[in-house]
Design a protein around this motif. Structure first.
Motif, mmCIF file in Angstrom:
data_model
loop_
_atom_site.group_PDB
_atom_site.id
_atom_site.type_symbol
_atom_site.label_atom_id
_atom_site.label_comp_id
_atom_site.label_asym_id
_atom_site.label_seq_id
_atom_site.Cartn_x
_atom_site.Cartn_y
_atom_site.Cartn_z
ATOM 1 N N UNK A 100 4.401 8.833 0.401
ATOM 2 C CA UNK A 100 4.841 7.834 -0.252
ATOM 3 C C UNK A 100 4.635 8.283 -2.025
ATOM 4 N N UNK A 101 3.946 9.242 -2.238
ATOM 5 C CA UNK A 101 3.979 9.381 -3.796
ATOM 6 C C UNK A 101 5.163 10.465 -3.915
ATOM 7 N N UNK A 102 5.710 10.956 -3.067
ATOM 8 C CA UNK A 102 6.995 11.813 -3.384
ATOM 9 C C UNK A 102 8.214 11.270 -3.346
ATOM 10 N N UNK B 255 -3.243 16.708 2.361
ATOM 11 C CA UNK B 255 -4.451 16.335 1.400
ATOM 12 C C UNK B 255 -4.770 15.214 1.925
ATOM 13 N N UNK B 256 -4.559 14.269 2.808
ATOM 14 C CA UNK B 256 -5.163 13.129 3.184
ATOM 15 C C UNK B 256 -5.930 13.079 4.583
ATOM 16 N N UNK B 257 -6.826 12.802 4.653
ATOM 17 C CA UNK B 257 -7.804 12.614 5.695
ATOM 18 C C UNK B 257 -7.130 11.626 6.738
ATOM 19 N N UNK B 258 -6.558 10.455 6.511
ATOM 20 C CA UNK B 258 -5.913 9.444 7.396
ATOM 21 C C UNK B 258 -4.505 9.189 6.564
ATOM 22 N N UNK C 119 -1.031 5.382 -2.526
ATOM 23 C CA UNK C 119 0.382 5.518 -1.945
ATOM 24 C C UNK C 119 0.648 6.750 -1.528
ATOM 25 N N UNK C 120 0.072 7.821 -1.877
ATOM 26 C CA UNK C 120 0.147 9.219 -1.193
ATOM 27 C C UNK C 120 -0.029 9.485 0.214
ATOM 28 N N UNK D 145 3.838 -1.299 -1.340
ATOM 29 C CA UNK D 145 3.500 -2.390 -0.534
ATOM 30 C C UNK D 145 2.606 -1.932 0.474
ATOM 31 N N UNK D 146 2.760 -1.005 1.467
ATOM 32 C CA UNK D 146 1.738 -0.650 2.371
ATOM 33 C C UNK D 146 0.443 -0.165 1.909
ATOM 34 N N UNK D 147 0.494 0.343 0.867
ATOM 35 C CA UNK D 147 -0.727 1.009 0.164
ATOM 36 C C UNK D 147 -1.455 0.080 -0.158
#
Length: 160
Positions: free
Chosen positions: A68-70, A123-126, A46-47, A37-39
């Protein structure tokens, strides 16, 4: 109009400021209690959602910040941490964090909560984390998440 006054969010904002962070807290009209939902509301993957999950490790509340992907493999992670991990009840979550499930932030708790941070978030910048209420999120980097939580980097499940 969204009411942006909430004591838990104020505590999160203050805790972030203590670490030199003043991110804009986004308030949604509708709650975003899940990573999906947040993504969707943010238009991101979602990750990149940093889920705040409260468990107990041999009875002690711990916070696991996971992508969120795990899914956290509690048996596997418990073995690595040298104990037994179980999902915390809503009462334990509220007591440990001062926040309710769906809006638990990585900071702003009544007392420090031992925190573990999923290395997959690197792996995510933000990253986006809840800000103490199910209608809120705020951005931060992986390095900032580690710094503000004093978290320990972990894998939360075996890699394939």
């Amino acid at each position: 109009m969204v009411n942006t006054d909430h004591p838990a969010v104020d505590r999160v904002r203050a805790a972030l400021a203590e670490h030199g962070l003043t991110p804009e807290i986004t308030w949604f009209e509708v709650g975003t209690p899940t990573a999906a939902a947040a993504a969707e509301a943010l238009g991101t993957t979602v990750g990149a959602i940093a889920n705040s999950l409260v468990f107990t490790l041999d009875g002690e509340p711990i916070l696991v910040m996971t992508s969120g992907a795990h899914r956290v493999d509690t048996e596997w992670l418990g073995e690595r941490l040298g104990g037994t991990i179980e999902r915390a009840s809503k009462d334990v979550v509220k007591e440990a964090t001062g926040q309710t499930i769906g809006g638990v932030a990585p900071v702003g708790h009544p007392a420090p909560v031992r925190t573990f941070v999923d290395v997959a978030l690197r792996q995510y910048e933000v990253l986006w984390a809840a800000a103490g209420h199910a209608h809120t999120v705020f951005p931060l980097s992986y390095a900032e998440l580690l710094r503000v939580t004093g978290g320990t980097e972990v894998e939360v499940a075996p890699t394939a």
